[in-house]
Design an enzyme around this catalytic site. Structure first.
Site, mmCIF file in Angstrom:
data_model
loop_
_atom_site.group_PDB
_atom_site.id
_atom_site.type_symbol
_atom_site.label_atom_id
_atom_site.label_comp_id
_atom_site.label_asym_id
_atom_site.label_seq_id
_atom_site.Cartn_x
_atom_site.Cartn_y
_atom_site.Cartn_z
ATOM 1 N N HIS A 28 64.423 45.494 37.840
ATOM 2 C CA HIS A 28 63.106 44.882 37.998
ATOM 3 C C HIS A 28 62.067 45.529 37.089
ATOM 4 C CE1 HIS A 28 62.895 48.399 40.619
ATOM 5 N NE2 HIS A 28 61.565 48.318 40.547
ATOM 6 N N ASP A 81 57.823 46.343 37.697
ATOM 7 C CA ASP A 81 57.077 46.561 38.940
ATOM 8 C C ASP A 81 55.999 45.506 39.216
ATOM 9 O OD1 ASP A 81 58.530 48.873 39.630
ATOM 10 O OD2 ASP A 81 57.357 50.039 38.200
ATOM 11 N N HIS A 121 63.852 48.347 34.880
ATOM 12 C CA HIS A 121 64.542 49.595 35.218
ATOM 13 C C HIS A 121 65.443 49.390 36.433
ATOM 14 C CE1 HIS A 121 60.631 49.595 37.250
ATOM 15 N NE2 HIS A 121 61.209 50.255 38.243
ATOM 16 N N ARG A 136 55.828 57.929 42.749
ATOM 17 C CA ARG A 136 55.473 56.949 41.714
ATOM 18 C C ARG A 136 54.020 56.513 41.810
ATOM 19 N NH1 ARG A 136 58.157 51.183 41.616
ATOM 20 N NH2 ARG A 136 56.073 50.410 42.139
#
Ligand code: SIN
Length: 306
Positions: free
Chosen positions: A122, A124, A282, A297
């Protein structure tokens, strides 16, 4: 090139990447694979970067699509301060932030968990009108081995499509839906409740949120075209029957993650990765069962794709 040619290799042969590795004065930049990714050294991210240093880090980010730093020692404030040099931070409605820092989400897996957050390829938060520019992921606690992250270059994914497929996709919009990953059915599923106990997902009305973005977007800073669909949040193509969009999307997902377009990052204590969500996808590799892996994150807001 015959009608049946236009193989990925034909395109790759004609497009050697010539990284401007010698254009840096203040940092060192070491490419990680032929496709994307570079390790940066000579930078201490706990300090405020000078404008000149920041300019070089920013350039490396645009040139390599994902950059990596090793041996950093950062507080949550310093993590956020670095990310804020690139833009405003996102607060994830579905994953509560760590204590005192709503903008920092835990990407966590405990030894008893089966899944990790964000498994599957995906980019983000593509379900928002102005999806993310980039994300900054910092390692807090790692398994002794395993848990690497794969990245794929979506410029290459676009550039290696045949001219016929590029023409077909020109002007096509994809629908990206939050509920595809964070809908009530997903949040109450065995996978979310028992599978990832390390993270307490929460319901948000934003699960209804969806956005339409061009399948081929133009990067607002580099001007390059990139493929912009992902199997986690993209649910269909506008003005197409479901069977048509499913068929096209399944080809595009497979094409986008061709190993030749990827790099693989092995995490070490204090490592940080920063990827460009506008031109990469990623995939965290879930191969460290029985071990803990905790990363933090921060997600940076971006512009409306065009
Ligand atoms: C993510 O941010 O999607 C997870 C990446 C990772 O765990 O390596």
């Amino acid at each position: 090139m015959s009608a049946m040619s236009g193989l990925v290799e034909d395109v790759l042969l004609g497009s050697h990447t010539n990284y401007a590795a010698d254009g840096y004065r203040l940092i060192e930049v070491e490419p990680l694979s032929g496709a994307l990714g570079a390790e940066i050294s000579g930078v201490d991210l706990s300090e405020d970067l000078s404008d000149d240093q920041f300019e070089e880090v920013h350039r490396a980010f645009l040139d390599h699509c994902v950059i990596f730093f090793r041996d950093q020692n950062l507080t949550p404030e310093q993590h956020k301060a670095f990310a804020r040099r690139f833009g405003e931070l996102h607060v994830n409605p579905f994953i509560p932030g760590i204590e005192g820092h709503p903008e920092i989400i835990p990407i966590a897996k405990e030894p008893e968990d089966r899944y990790s957050v964000g498994h599957g390829w995906h980019s983000d938060v593509t379900f928002t009108e102005k999806p993310s520019l980039g994300s900054v992921l910092y390692a807090r606690e790692l398994p002794p081995h395993g848990g690497d992250t794969l990245f794929a270059n979506m410029y290459m994914a676009y550039e290696t499509l045949s001219e016929g497929m590029k023409d077909l996709l020109d002007g096509v919009y994809a629908v990206h839906r939050a509920g595809a990953a964070f809908g009530p059915d997903k949040l109450t599923s065995e996978e979310a409740v028992d599978g990832i106990k390390a993270v307490k997902f929460q319901y948000s009305p934003e699960t209804e949120q969806s956005a339409e973005h061009p399948v081929i977007r133009t990067h607002p800073e580099t001007g390059r075209k990139a493929l912009y669909v992902n199997s986690t949040f993209t649910v269909g193509l506008r003005n197409m029957r479901q069977v048509e969009s499913d068929t096209l999307l399944s080809f595009l997902y497979q094409h986008a993650t061709n190993p030749e377009f990827t790099c693989r990052f092995r995490w070490t204590d204090g490592a940080m990765a920063m990827w460009d969500n506008r031109c990469t996808q990623h995939y965290p590799i879930n191969d460290y069962h029985g071990q803990r892996r905790i990363l933090h994150r921060v997600t940076i807001l971006g512009d409306k794709p065009f």
